[in-house]
Design an enzyme around this catalytic site. Structure first.
Site, PDB file in Angstrom:
ATOM      1  N   THR A 173       0.872  -1.182   0.000  1.00 18.43           N
ATOM      2  CA  THR A 173       0.000   0.000   0.000  1.00 18.43           C
ATOM      3  C   THR A 173       0.909   1.233   0.000  1.00 18.43           C
ATOM      4  O   THR A 173       1.366   1.664  -1.043  1.00 18.43           O
ATOM      5  CB  THR A 173      -0.967   0.001   1.197  1.00 18.43           C
ATOM      6  OG1 THR A 173      -0.229  -0.231   2.416  1.00 18.43           O
ATOM      7  CG2 THR A 173      -2.024  -1.080   1.042  1.00 18.43           C
ATOM      8  N   THR A 203       2.051  -8.910  12.989  1.00 15.44           N
ATOM      9  CA  THR A 203       2.308  -7.763  12.124  1.00 15.44           C
ATOM     10  C   THR A 203       1.130  -7.472  11.235  1.00 15.44           C
ATOM     11  O   THR A 203       0.076  -8.053  11.362  1.00 15.44           O
ATOM     12  CB  THR A 203       3.548  -8.024  11.263  1.00 15.44           C
ATOM     13  OG1 THR A 203       3.809  -6.875  10.487  1.00 15.44           O
ATOM     14  CG2 THR A 203       3.338  -9.196  10.344  1.00 15.44           C
ATOM     15  N   GLU A 230       6.037   4.735   7.244  1.00 16.75           N
ATOM     16  CA  GLU A 230       5.550   5.852   6.431  1.00 16.75           C
ATOM     17  C   GLU A 230       6.347   7.127   6.717  1.00 16.75           C
ATOM     18  O   GLU A 230       6.407   7.596   7.849  1.00 16.75           O
ATOM     19  CB  GLU A 230       4.064   6.074   6.677  1.00 16.75           C
ATOM     20  CG  GLU A 230       3.221   4.970   6.059  1.00 16.75           C
ATOM     21  CD  GLU A 230       1.754   5.069   6.397  1.00 16.75           C
ATOM     22  OE1 GLU A 230       0.961   4.448   5.668  1.00 16.75           O
ATOM     23  OE2 GLU A 230       1.398   5.738   7.385  1.00 16.75           O
ATOM     24  N   ASN A 265      -0.758  10.386   5.845  1.00 14.86           N
ATOM     25  CA  ASN A 265      -1.973   9.947   6.526  1.00 14.86           C
ATOM     26  C   ASN A 265      -3.069  11.008   6.571  1.00 14.86           C
ATOM     27  O   ASN A 265      -4.200  10.702   6.939  1.00 14.86           O
ATOM     28  CB  ASN A 265      -1.630   9.473   7.941  1.00 14.86           C
ATOM     29  CG  ASN A 265      -0.968   8.117   7.915  1.00 14.86           C
ATOM     30  OD1 ASN A 265      -1.634   7.104   7.750  1.00 14.86           O
ATOM     31  ND2 ASN A 265       0.342   8.092   8.033  1.00 14.86           N
TER      32      ASN A 265
END
Length: 407
Positions: free
Chosen positions: A153, A190, A276, A402
Site C-alpha cells: 500500500t 504484524t 511511512e 496519513n
C-alpha cells in the site's frame, strides 16, 4: 542455514501470481495469489485489536479448525474491515472463486486484505482477479517477487526473503513476504506476512514455533502506535522436503525455529525501516533487565515514543527523551542503575551513566545519529534478560501521507 534468492515461491511446490484488479488503485497490481500443490498444515497469528477485519475472522476459522490450507488470496487498497456481513460474504466469494478455478476446497483458501477501513470490496473484481491469477500461477522466483509487490500500500519497497537449511540430510526451504509501512504497533505479529515452507512438521508444533517467534520479531516493531484491524501472519508447510516429520521439540525443531526467527526478524526490520515517511531505522537494545518481559516493554517504549522518534529524525542526542519513555513504560527499575549509549555505523557514544549525565562530544553524537540505522543501547544492570525493538523516525511526511490516505 543460508540466505537464498526468492520469497514465497522458493520452497518446493509453491506457486504465486499477481494481477491488476483495480480494487482501489488504478496504476499498479493489487491482488496476489499464493498456492501450494499439496494441502498444507498451517499456523497463524492475528491482531489483538477488538475490531477485526472480516478476512482476519475468516483466516482464524481456518487455522483453528485444524484443517488444511492450500492457498491465500490477498488484495491491497481496501481492508475489508468494519464491513459487516457483506465483508464476510466477500471473503467467501473469493475463496469459492479459487475453489472453482483450481478444484480445491474453499475452506482451504485463506484471504487477506489491506488498505482503507470501512469500504466494501468490489466482489466482481475480486472474483475476476482470482480467475485471472489462477491461470498464471508460477513457481518462479519472479512470480513470488511480483506477488510481494502486489500487496503493497504505502510501502516504498517490497519485502521478501528465503533461506535453506538441512534437516536429517534433506534440504528444507523457508520463504516469506510481508507488507507494512503504517498503522504498525502489533500486539500479535504484524500487518500482513505470509510464510511458505516445504518442511514436514506437526501442526501443533508449527503453531507453537510461529507464536513464540513473533514475540521477539513482529511484536517488537512499531511505526506509529496504531494496532491494525487486519494484522495477519500465515505460515503454510506442505512437507515436500520429505524430511522425517517433526513431531517433537528435538534438534530438527530447533533448527527450523532458528530459521523462522531469522526470516521473521528480517521482514520485521524491513517493515520498521520502511515506516511511512521514515528516513531511518530506529533500534533499541536493552540488556541487563530483570526479566524478558521488562526488556521487551522497555525497548518497545523507547522506539514507540513520538518524542524519541522526533529526536532520531532531528539527530538530537537528547537522551532524556529515551529515559522518560522507559520511565512510563510500566517496567519497574532504578534509574541509578541505567547506562545509555547511542550507536551506529559511525561509532558508539555513552551519554548517561547510572543516574548521571555525561558531558559528551556533540559533534560525534551528530555524526552517529546521521546514519541510516541508529541504535539506543541501554544496560539496566539489574539482571540477564535482553530484547531488541525496531521502529523509525517521525518525519513531516508521515502526517502528509496519513492526512489524505483515502484519496
Amino acid at each position: 542455514m543460508k540466505t537464498i534468492d526468492g520469497g514465497v515461491t522458493a520452497a518446493k511446490g509453491f506457486k504465486a501470481s499477481s494481477c491488476q484488479a483495480e480494487i482501489k488503485y488504478k496504476d499498479r497490481t493489487d491482488m496476489a495469489f499464493v498456492y501450494s500443490e499439496l494441502p498444507c498444515v498451517c499456523a497463524g497469528t492475528f491482531t489483538s485489536n477488538v475490531v477485526k477485519a472480516a478476512c482476519v475472522m475468516w483466516d482464524k476459522k481456518i487455522v483453528e479448525s485444524g484443517g488444511p490450507m492450500q492457498a491465500v488470496v490477498i488484495n491491497s487498497g481496501i481492508a475489508n474491515a468494519c464491513t459487516g456481513k457483506e465483508g464476510f460474504d466477500a471473503c467467501e466469494a473469493t475463496a469459492r472463486a479459487a475453489e472453482g478455478a483450481l478444484g480445491i476446497p474453499y475452506t482451504s483458501v485463506a484471504v487477506a486484505s489491506t488498505g482503507v477501513i470501512g469500504m466494501q470490496l468490489p466482489v466482481d473484481k475480486l472474483v475476476a482477479g482470482v480467475e485471472k491469477m489462477s491461470t498464471t500461477l508460477d513457481g518462479s522466483l519472479l512470480a513470488g517477487t511480483e506477488a510481494s509487490k502486489a500487496i503493497m500500500t504505502t510501502d516504498t519497497v517490497n519485502k521478501e526473503i528465503a533461506v535453506s537449511f538441512e534437516i536429517a540430510g534433506k534440504t528444507v526451504t523457508l520463504g516469506g513476504m510481508s507488507k507494512g509501512s503504517g498503522m504498525i504497533h502489533p500486539n500479535m505479529c504484524t500487518m500482513l506476512a505470509f510464510l511458505t515452507t516445504d518442511i514436514a512438521i506437526d501442526k501443533t508444533l508449527l503453531q507453537e514455533a510461529v507464536s513464540d517467534v513473533v514475540k521477539d520479531t513482529f511484536n517488537m516493531i512499531t511505526v506509529d502506535g496504531d494496532t491494525s484491524t487486519n494484522d495477519t501472519l500465515l505460515c503454510m508447510a506442505n512437507g515436500l522436503a520429505e524430511n522425517e516429520k517433526i513431531t517433537e521439540k528435538n534438534e530438527d525443531y530447533i533448527t527450523f525455529k532458528n530459521a523462522l526467527m531469522f526470516v521473521c526478524e528480517y521482514l520485521a526490520k524491513k517493515m520498521a525501516a520502511d515506516g511511512e515517511g521514515a528516513s531511518k531505522l530506529f533500534e533499541a537494545k536493552v540488556i541487563g533487565a530483570k526479566d524478558k518481559q521488562d526488556a521487551r516493554v522497555l525497548s518497545r517504549a523507547i522506539v514507540g515514543s513520538n518524542l524519541s522518534k522526533a529526536a532520531i529524525y532531528g539527530c538530537d542526542a537528547n537522551f532524556g527523551r529515551f529515559l522518560c519513555a522507559m520511565g512510563y513504560s510500566g517496567a519497574d527499575f532504578d534509574q541509578n542503575d541505567v547506562e545509555l549509549y547511542f550507536e551506529s555505523a559511525a561509532g558508539r557514544l555513552k551519554v548517561f551513566d547510572k543516574g548521571t549525565p555525561i558531558v559528551f562530544d556533540e559533534d560525534k553524537a551528530l555524526e552517529i545519529m546521521k546514519e541510516d540505522t541508529v541504535t539506543v543501547f541501554v544496560n539496566m544492570n539489574e539482571g540477564e534478560a535482553m530484547a531488541t525493538a525496531w521502529g523509525c523516525d517521525l518525519t513531516y511526511d508521515y502526517v502528509k501521507i496519513n492526512a489524505d490516505y483515502r484519496s
